[in-house]
Structures are given as C-alpha cells and as structure tokens.
Design an enzyme around this catalytic site. Structure first.
Site, mmCIF file in Angstrom:
data_model
loop_
_atom_site.group_PDB
_atom_site.id
_atom_site.type_symbol
_atom_site.label_atom_id
_atom_site.label_comp_id
_atom_site.label_asym_id
_atom_site.label_seq_id
_atom_site.Cartn_x
_atom_site.Cartn_y
_atom_site.Cartn_z
ATOM 1 N N ILE A 79 0.870 -1.181 0.000
ATOM 2 C CA ILE A 79 0.000 0.000 0.000
ATOM 3 C C ILE A 79 0.907 1.230 0.000
ATOM 4 O O ILE A 79 1.916 1.255 0.714
ATOM 5 C CB ILE A 79 -0.956 -0.001 1.218
ATOM 6 C CG1 ILE A 79 -1.924 1.190 1.170
ATOM 7 C CG2 ILE A 79 -0.206 -0.047 2.527
ATOM 8 C CD1 ILE A 79 -3.078 1.072 2.177
ATOM 9 N N ALA A 80 0.581 2.197 -0.828
ATOM 10 C CA ALA A 80 1.398 3.416 -0.886
ATOM 11 C C ALA A 80 0.525 4.584 -1.310
ATOM 12 O O ALA A 80 -0.416 4.430 -2.088
ATOM 13 C CB ALA A 80 2.556 3.246 -1.870
ATOM 14 N N GLU A 113 2.822 -7.426 6.526
ATOM 15 C CA GLU A 113 4.139 -7.190 7.122
ATOM 16 C C GLU A 113 4.476 -5.727 6.962
ATOM 17 O O GLU A 113 4.141 -5.114 5.942
ATOM 18 C CB GLU A 113 5.222 -8.025 6.429
ATOM 19 C CG GLU A 113 5.236 -9.481 6.811
ATOM 20 C CD GLU A 113 4.741 -10.351 5.664
ATOM 21 O OE1 GLU A 113 4.537 -9.808 4.563
ATOM 22 O OE2 GLU A 113 4.543 -11.561 5.889
ATOM 23 N N ASN A 118 8.705 1.710 10.412
ATOM 24 C CA ASN A 118 7.708 2.479 9.647
ATOM 25 C C ASN A 118 6.566 2.912 10.568
ATOM 26 O O ASN A 118 5.469 2.339 10.584
ATOM 27 C CB ASN A 118 7.187 1.630 8.481
ATOM 28 C CG ASN A 118 6.411 2.451 7.464
ATOM 29 O OD1 ASN A 118 5.971 3.566 7.770
ATOM 30 N ND2 ASN A 118 6.227 1.912 6.273
ATOM 31 N N TYR A 125 -2.163 1.088 10.673
ATOM 32 C CA TYR A 125 -2.690 -0.267 10.839
ATOM 33 C C TYR A 125 -3.333 -0.454 12.218
ATOM 34 O O TYR A 125 -4.396 -1.061 12.334
ATOM 35 C CB TYR A 125 -1.579 -1.298 10.620
ATOM 36 C CG TYR A 125 -0.978 -1.271 9.233
ATOM 37 C CD1 TYR A 125 -1.785 -1.109 8.105
ATOM 38 C CD2 TYR A 125 0.389 -1.389 9.035
ATOM 39 C CE1 TYR A 125 -1.237 -1.067 6.835
ATOM 40 C CE2 TYR A 125 0.940 -1.358 7.760
ATOM 41 C CZ TYR A 125 0.126 -1.191 6.669
ATOM 42 O OH TYR A 125 0.653 -1.151 5.401
HETATM 43 C C1 COA Z 1 1.774 4.564 5.324
HETATM 44 C C2 COA Z 1 0.974 5.388 4.325
HETATM 45 C C3 COA Z 1 0.378 4.460 3.287
HETATM 46 C C4 COA Z 1 -0.147 6.123 5.089
HETATM 47 O O1 COA Z 1 -0.992 6.735 4.123
HETATM 48 P P1 COA Z 1 -1.758 8.114 4.441
HETATM 49 O O2 COA Z 1 -2.706 8.358 3.346
HETATM 50 O O3 COA Z 1 -0.773 9.188 4.732
HETATM 51 O O4 COA Z 1 -2.523 7.751 5.793
HETATM 52 P P2 COA Z 1 -3.890 8.416 6.305
HETATM 53 O O5 COA Z 1 -3.886 9.884 6.024
HETATM 54 O O6 COA Z 1 -5.030 7.641 5.776
HETATM 55 O O7 COA Z 1 -3.753 8.201 7.880
HETATM 56 C C5 COA Z 1 -4.552 7.254 8.584
HETATM 57 C C6 COA Z 1 -4.020 7.176 10.003
HETATM 58 O O8 COA Z 1 -2.738 6.551 10.003
HETATM 59 C C7 COA Z 1 -1.906 7.175 11.003
HETATM 60 N N1 COA Z 1 -0.806 7.878 10.349
HETATM 61 C C8 COA Z 1 -0.627 8.050 9.018
HETATM 62 N N2 COA Z 1 0.534 8.695 8.785
HETATM 63 C C9 COA Z 1 1.078 8.953 9.988
HETATM 64 C C10 COA Z 1 2.284 9.585 10.398
HETATM 65 N N3 COA Z 1 3.146 10.116 9.517
HETATM 66 N N4 COA Z 1 2.545 9.653 11.725
HETATM 67 C C11 COA Z 1 1.695 9.121 12.625
HETATM 68 N N5 COA Z 1 0.512 8.508 12.303
HETATM 69 C C12 COA Z 1 0.234 8.410 10.991
HETATM 70 C C13 COA Z 1 -2.806 8.140 11.746
HETATM 71 O O9 COA Z 1 -3.474 7.414 12.772
HETATM 72 C C14 COA Z 1 -3.787 8.517 10.653
HETATM 73 O O10 COA Z 1 -5.004 9.034 11.126
HETATM 74 P P3 COA Z 1 -5.105 10.636 11.440
HETATM 75 O O11 COA Z 1 -4.503 11.375 10.288
HETATM 76 O O12 COA Z 1 -6.586 10.842 11.585
HETATM 77 O O13 COA Z 1 -4.323 10.840 12.709
HETATM 78 C C15 COA Z 1 1.868 6.480 3.664
HETATM 79 O O14 COA Z 1 2.587 7.163 4.664
HETATM 80 C C16 COA Z 1 2.856 5.915 2.645
HETATM 81 O O15 COA Z 1 2.531 5.737 1.476
HETATM 82 N N6 COA Z 1 4.094 5.656 3.107
HETATM 83 C C17 COA Z 1 5.133 5.096 2.184
HETATM 84 C C18 COA Z 1 4.816 3.682 1.770
HETATM 85 C C19 COA Z 1 4.624 2.784 2.969
HETATM 86 O O16 COA Z 1 5.336 2.857 3.959
HETATM 87 N N7 COA Z 1 3.652 1.859 2.849
HETATM 88 C C20 COA Z 1 3.357 0.900 3.895
HETATM 89 C C21 COA Z 1 4.157 -0.337 3.691
HETATM 90 S S1 COA Z 1 3.819 -1.554 4.964
#
Ligand code: COA
Length: 167
Positions: A79-80, A113, A118, A125
C-alpha cells in the site's frame, strides 16, 4: 468488486494496466525496494490478487494497494500513497476498501508485514484494528530490517470498515 466506490472526495476502484505509469511514480517514490511494473502487471492478471487505486477529486491517482487471497485468509501485500496526498485519509480509504473486498471474498483474517521502523504505516494499521502477532527477522533489504507481522480479524458480527469509519 469492480465498480468504483466514493469515500468522501476519494474514489476507490480496481486498478487497470492504464494506471501503472502513475502507480509506478508513487511506488518508486515510496519505497527503497519498489515492486517492478512487471510485478504489478502479473498482479493484475492474477485471480488470487486484487489491486486498487485511489483517485482524488481531480481524478488523479494518489495511492494504490494490492491484496492477495488464499482460502479464508488474505494478505495486504503493499500500500502506498503519493507524498503530496499523505495524511489526508487516502491510506485509510485504501485499507478500508481492501477490508471490504476481503469480506466480500470470504476472508476471515487479513495479514500484513511492515518495517519495524515504519511508524506512519504501523500507526495506520493499529488505528484500523490490526495487532502485532509476530516478527520476521531481516525480512527487508535496503536497509536490512525486521518485519512486524500484523493481523486484522474479520469477524462476521463486526463491520470490516468500523475502525476506519470517518475517513
Ligand atoms: C503509510 C501510508 C500508506 C499512510 O498513508 P496516508 O494516506 O498518509 O494515511 P492516512 O492519512 O489515511 O492516515 C490514517 C491514520 O494513520 C496514522 N498515520 C498516518 N501517517 C502517519 C504519520 N506520519 N505519523 C503518525 N501517524 C500516521 C494516523 O493514525 C492517521 O489518522 P489521522 O490522520 O486521523 O491521525 C503512507 O505514509 C505511505 O505511502 N508511506 C510510504 C509507503 C509505505 O510505507 N507503505 C506501507 C508499507 S507496509
């Protein structure tokens, strides 16, 4: 589920080959060990996999996910979210959509995983109802790092999108 599902300003739908150029930009920007475009093409052809994209209000792809299915278990394989769209609920939306597809396909458990370091993904999650259930030593490369194995039960009496409501 092949039709698009609107989630606020976000649209979630099945991915197609035409989405892959945009997906690969996000992929290469998000991971030190990205999947190849061929890996995504193979995923799109597999009946044991579901690939989804999230589109913003302008119709631009801002995130993607892949889920694998085997018997009554599933794995969120990747997921990204585009860096410019992070922390706006896209990841939560993709995760909620994957959980809906899992329920539709009869999955009772969704595993994943995640790199131990991260914090953003692990927080997402946990907020979506996943719990750590194990560790895989040196699972990742670039850099070498343990994976935390996480599990989300998908119970019949429980809405799979309950913990991600409000997205
Ligand atoms: C991990 C990832 C997919 C999260 O996507 P996102 O769209 O930013 O997440 P969301 O905005 O939907 O956040 C949902 C919740 O996750 C948590 N969260 C997301 N990013 C966060 C951060 N940087 N720090 C702390 N909590 C975080 C929070 O609980 C958040 O809810 P809130 O914003 O109401 O507090 C994104 O950071 C990403 O693409 N990272 C790089 C790729 C990656 O690591 N993928 C996962 C591989 S296992």
């Amino acid at each position: 589920m092949t039709e698009a599902r609107a989630n606020g300003a976000l649209t979630l739908r099945d991915a197609t080959v035409a989405d892959l150029p945009a997906v690969m930009i996000i992929e290469n920007d998000s991971f030190t060990d990205p999947w190849s475009e061929q890996a995504y093409r193979d995923t799109l052809e597999s009946e044991q996999a579901a690939m989804h994209v999230a589109l913003n209000a302008a119709g631009e792809i801002v995130g993607h996910s892949v889920t694998y299915f085997a018997a009554d278990e599933a794995e969120l394989a990747t997921i990204a979210v585009a860096a410019s769209a992070r922390r706006t609920g896209v990841g939560r939306g993709l995760l909620g959509h994957a959980l809906l597809i899992c329920e539709a396909r009869g999955s009772r458990k969704l595993f994943l995983e995640v790199r131990e370091s991260n914090a953003a993904a692990r927080a997402m999650y946990v907020a979506a109802g996943f719990s750590p259930v194990g560790r895989r030593r040196a699972y990742y490369s670039l850099p070498t790092e343990d994976a935390v194995l996480m599990l989300r039960e998908i119970g019949p009496a429980e809405s799979p999108v309950g913990p991600v409501a409000g997205s």
